[in-house]
Each structure stands twice: as C-alpha cells, then as structure tokens.
Write an enzyme that holds these catalytic residues in place. Structure first.
Site, PDB file in Angstrom:
ATOM      1  N   SER A  95       0.803  -1.220   0.000  1.00 13.99           N
ATOM      2  CA  SER A  95       0.000   0.000   0.000  1.00 13.99           C
ATOM      3  C   SER A  95       0.837   1.273   0.000  1.00 13.99           C
ATOM      4  CB  SER A  95      -0.964   0.010   1.192  1.00 13.99           C
ATOM      5  OG  SER A  95      -0.268  -0.172   2.400  1.00 13.99           O
ATOM      6  N   HIS A 102       0.655   5.169   4.003  1.00 21.43           N
ATOM      7  CA  HIS A 102      -0.108   5.645   2.850  1.00 21.43           C
ATOM      8  C   HIS A 102       0.190   7.117   2.584  1.00 21.43           C
ATOM      9  CE1 HIS A 102      -3.448   2.413   3.688  1.00 21.43           C
ATOM     10  NE2 HIS A 102      -2.254   1.892   3.502  1.00 21.43           N
TER      11      HIS A 102
END
Length: 243
Positions: A145, A209
């Site tokens: 991610s 992220h």
C-alpha cells in the site's frame, strides 16, 4: 489495504503497454498463494501450526520498526520484501485493485524502467517513514500500500482531470464520477484523519499511505513539471539603432 472504496478510470490501457504493473500484480498474487496467509500451501500445516508459520513468515519478510532502526543488514532489506507480502485475501485484493486501476496509466507515462524504480523506491521509503514514526514498535508491517499510494500521488499530478468512478459505502455504493483532483485528495484526507485516530498496534498503516502519496506526488511534480518559458526578444538586424 488502501481503502474501503473502489474506483475505475475511464481509459483502457493495453497489457503490453504496462508490463511492470501487470507483472507486479501477478507476482504479488503468486507470492501470496504460495505463502502461509492464503491457506493453500499444505506445507505450513493447519490450526495453531499455521498461525505460528504465518507469524514467522511475516516477521522474516515484513518490516519490524524496532529491528529496522537497529540497522541490521537483514532488516534493511525488509522494506523492499514487505512490498510483496500481504496478510489476507482482502488485503491483497484491495491493494491490487487500486494498483490495476491507477498503475497502468502512470507506467505508460513514466516508462517501464522508471516506473519500476519509482514503485520500489517510494514503497521502500514509505515503510521506512512509518518505521521512523513508530521506532519502538514490534508490530510487523507488510503490504504494497505504501508503493501503491505513491502511484496514486503521481497519478494525481499526471492525470488530474481523469474521470474516476467511485463507490462510497456511506452513499449506499452509489457510483459517482469525479475528476482525480477531487477523488484522490479526498482519499488522502481520509488517510490523514484515520492516521490521527489510529492507535498503536495491529491495523492499517495509514501513515505509510500518506508518506507514499506525498512522495509520489512530489516525484511526479519534480520529474514532469513543465519548465518555465522565458521569451527572449529577437535580435535586431545589423545597422539598426539600439536604444
């Protein structure tokens, strides 16, 4: 996992134009299936034995912030290996969906070799950034991610007007189309809010992220911004009077 809503972009990119994106998706899926998290590989056993094997597998290939910041050679490699390890089917499919949607166009714009370096480099730095912010944590971090968030950040700069169809749970999954410059900053804002509320311990690494998204946008801005053009007056013919 990147988030809890899905997207599609209204453009078709041929598989041969994005071999890195599709190759990485296949690689992540194969690694997951043969690993202990999928439950498909009988060599890892079942029940408690499988749980023990999963923990050992994640600790070997994933990022443990406390170990990484100690600087041991093996730990320094884990931000790269962790990009290809996922903890569950939901984790894998969520990440690969976002990568499939946004990766191909970004790769087509950057070029294959540059995109591969961008993906691994930004993913590595995103996990390192998370580790620095959680330097004493013994919790293992795995997943692509951080790298995929970097792809989203680059996509925002490269294709801000691309129309994105989004399905939001709080709107009863009603499909709505918005340009990327609305959808992706909104996603980043959700990650920011979630990172502020996220307790230490198991869960989604929202900070990774945010670091990845910021790095991806910054890279695209530096790499692909148009240079400022300065108009230079034409030289006067010889013999003309100069002021």
């Amino acid at each position: 996992m990147i988030g809890n809503w899905s997207t599609t972009v209204g453009r078709t990119v041929r598989a041969q134009s994005a071999p890195v994106t599709y190759g990485l998706i296949v690689l992540c899926c194969v690694i997951f299936v043969i690993g202990p998290a999928s439950g498909f590989n009988p060599t890892y056993g079942t029940g408690d034995a499988l749980v023990v094997a999963q923990r050992a597998y994640f600790r070997r290939w994933g990022v443990v912030p406390a170990d990484l910041l100690n600087g041991t050679p093996g730990a320094l490699l884990t931000p790269a290996t962790a990009l290809f390890i996922h903890g569950s089917w939901l984790h894998l499919l969520g990440n690969m969906l976002f990568f499939y949607v946004f990766g191909a166009m970004a790769e087509e714009r950057m070029g294959h070799f540059e995109f591969a370096l961008f993906y691994v480099g930004c993913g590595y730095l995103a996990l390192v950034g998370y580790a620095i912010a959680n330097s004493t944590s013994e919790q293992t971090l795995v997943g692509a991610s951080g790298a995929i968030s970097a792809v989203l950040g680059a996509f925002l700069y490269l294709f801000p007007k691309a129309r994105v169809t989004s399905l939001f749970p709080f709107l009863f999954f009603l499909p709505l189309r918005f340009p990327a410059w609305i959808v992706l900053p909104f996603w980043a804002a959700l990650q920011w809010l979630a990172a502020g509320r996220s307790p230490s311990g198991p869960g989604v690494a929202y900070l990774a992220h945010l670091v990845g998204f910021s790095l991806g946008f910054l890279y695209a801005w530096v790499r692909f911004r148009r240079p400022t053009r300065v108009k230079v007056p034409a030289a006067a013919p010889e013999g003309d009077n100069q002021p």
